[in-house]
Design a protein around this motif. Sequence first.
Motif, PDB file in Angstrom:
ATOM      1  N   GLY A 166      10.093  -6.967 -84.513  1.00  0.00           N
ATOM      2  CA  GLY A 166       9.517  -6.697 -83.467  1.00  0.00           C
ATOM      3  C   GLY A 166      10.316  -6.432 -82.264  1.00  0.00           C
ATOM      4  O   GLY A 166      11.573  -6.608 -82.402  1.00  0.00           O
ATOM      5  N   ALA A 167       9.656  -5.958 -81.058  1.00  0.00           N
ATOM      6  CA  ALA A 167      10.443  -5.640 -79.911  1.00  0.00           C
ATOM      7  C   ALA A 167      10.770  -6.839 -79.106  1.00  0.00           C
ATOM      8  O   ALA A 167      10.030  -7.814 -79.073  1.00  0.00           O
ATOM      9  N   PHE A 168      11.900  -6.880 -78.364  1.00  0.00           N
ATOM     10  CA  PHE A 168      12.367  -7.854 -77.776  1.00  0.00           C
ATOM     11  C   PHE A 168      13.004  -7.386 -76.351  1.00  0.00           C
ATOM     12  O   PHE A 168      13.304  -6.382 -76.267  1.00  0.00           O
ATOM     13  N   ASN A 169      12.711  -8.159 -75.090  1.00  0.00           N
ATOM     14  CA  ASN A 169      13.137  -7.814 -73.873  1.00  0.00           C
ATOM     15  C   ASN A 169      13.595  -8.810 -73.080  1.00  0.00           C
ATOM     16  O   ASN A 169      12.952  -9.975 -73.402  1.00  0.00           O
ATOM     17  N   ALA A 170      14.473  -8.668 -72.155  1.00  0.00           N
ATOM     18  CA  ALA A 170      14.774  -9.846 -71.385  1.00  0.00           C
ATOM     19  C   ALA A 170      15.434  -9.173 -70.310  1.00  0.00           C
ATOM     20  O   ALA A 170      15.960  -8.264 -69.954  1.00  0.00           O
ATOM     21  N   THR A 180      26.975 -10.671 -67.665  1.00  0.00           N
ATOM     22  CA  THR A 180      26.880 -10.153 -68.896  1.00  0.00           C
ATOM     23  C   THR A 180      25.471 -10.855 -69.470  1.00  0.00           C
ATOM     24  O   THR A 180      25.373 -12.108 -69.522  1.00  0.00           O
ATOM     25  N   LEU A 181      24.583  -9.766 -70.052  1.00  0.00           N
ATOM     26  CA  LEU A 181      23.218 -10.295 -70.760  1.00  0.00           C
ATOM     27  C   LEU A 181      23.668  -9.738 -71.952  1.00  0.00           C
ATOM     28  O   LEU A 181      23.277  -8.284 -72.262  1.00  0.00           O
ATOM     29  N   VAL A 182      23.324 -10.182 -72.851  1.00  0.00           N
ATOM     30  CA  VAL A 182      23.764  -9.976 -74.419  1.00  0.00           C
ATOM     31  C   VAL A 182      22.826 -10.662 -75.569  1.00  0.00           C
ATOM     32  O   VAL A 182      22.835 -11.909 -75.559  1.00  0.00           O
ATOM     33  N   MET A 183      22.485  -9.801 -76.500  1.00  0.00           N
ATOM     34  CA  MET A 183      21.725 -10.428 -77.565  1.00  0.00           C
ATOM     35  C   MET A 183      22.579 -10.317 -78.736  1.00  0.00           C
ATOM     36  O   MET A 183      22.837  -9.071 -79.158  1.00  0.00           O
ATOM     37  N   ALA A 206      23.854  -5.774 -71.591  1.00  0.00           N
ATOM     38  CA  ALA A 206      24.141  -4.966 -70.278  1.00  0.00           C
ATOM     39  C   ALA A 206      24.915  -5.821 -69.497  1.00  0.00           C
ATOM     40  O   ALA A 206      25.052  -7.088 -69.407  1.00  0.00           O
ATOM     41  N   ASP A 207      26.066  -5.040 -68.775  1.00  0.00           N
ATOM     42  CA  ASP A 207      27.021  -5.716 -68.051  1.00  0.00           C
ATOM     43  C   ASP A 207      26.782  -5.076 -66.746  1.00  0.00           C
ATOM     44  O   ASP A 207      26.418  -3.939 -66.518  1.00  0.00           O
ATOM     45  N   GLY A 208      27.137  -5.949 -65.510  1.00  0.00           N
ATOM     46  CA  GLY A 208      27.190  -5.442 -64.310  1.00  0.00           C
ATOM     47  C   GLY A 208      26.480  -6.317 -63.169  1.00  0.00           C
ATOM     48  O   GLY A 208      26.289  -7.525 -63.717  1.00  0.00           O
ATOM     49  N   PRO A 209      26.304  -5.944 -61.905  1.00  0.00           N
ATOM     50  CA  PRO A 209      25.823  -6.748 -61.088  1.00  0.00           C
ATOM     51  C   PRO A 209      24.428  -7.195 -61.362  1.00  0.00           C
ATOM     52  O   PRO A 209      23.531  -6.464 -61.924  1.00  0.00           O
ATOM     53  N   SER A 210      23.842  -8.044 -60.639  1.00  0.00           N
ATOM     54  CA  SER A 210      22.340  -8.590 -60.875  1.00  0.00           C
ATOM     55  C   SER A 210      21.497  -7.605 -60.319  1.00  0.00           C
ATOM     56  O   SER A 210      21.688  -6.950 -59.021  1.00  0.00           O
TER      57      SER A 210
END
Length: 249
Positions: A166-170, A180-183, A206-210
């Motif tokens: 199923g779907a995941f989100n963060a 960097t936020l990465v699964m 996803a990479d970049g500023p908050s």
Amino acid sequence: MKKVAVFLAIAALASCTAGGTTKQSGVPTLRLLAENLQLFPGAGQAVRIGFQTATGSADIIADLKPDTAALAVCPLAALGADLPPVTTCKDVGSGVRETITSAGLAAVALVVSSVPTARANVRLEYDDGGHAMSVQIPFLAAPDASAACKDNGCNPFFELTPLRNGAFNATAAWKGPAGTLVMLQGSVLGRSLTATGIPYREAARADGPSPLSITTNLSSQAEYGLVITQPPGPAAAPLGDVILNSTWP
């Protein structure tokens, strides 16, 4: 009677090998892993972990480095709730399973003392009340380029099992430079990149500023680790007031 006993034994084994444990109540048990948490002394520096338990109870095991660190685990009704007096919280020894019980339990705060800094690998096990988890980290040090910290050896990462399709989100927010936020898909806990040299698949990044956010679909047959970090280098600096929210299938 022997046939019945054999059938029950096979059914119990199938329940465990399917990816989780089911208690006699029929409620599956979830396991939340939080690896490489940096802990600093004092209630104001507490790392908080939010989760959804169906029973107001959770078992916790915290492996501490150094193992001489004193750790108090405080139950909370919400991730951002005020901490109770630390003297009322449960003292947890390194590697020792303890049960945290509180009406409306929705999070725990980890308060360390007796050392200037510590690291913790935390395992929470609880009756499945939902697949949302959250973390609040007051201070996340700049990445270390040493050999010991390669392959997610120092930066925090998180896993929730058993998985469903199923779907995941963060989402992640913090104060400081870009991150960097990465699964990652693969045995992050087992550091398979180090063992095999084969890079992890990135299910989402996803990479970049908050702030950052990612979405993807997960497979129950795979293993995943949710990682928050930043590339080492001259631009690297500590991240402050990190808040990570995620919902797993």
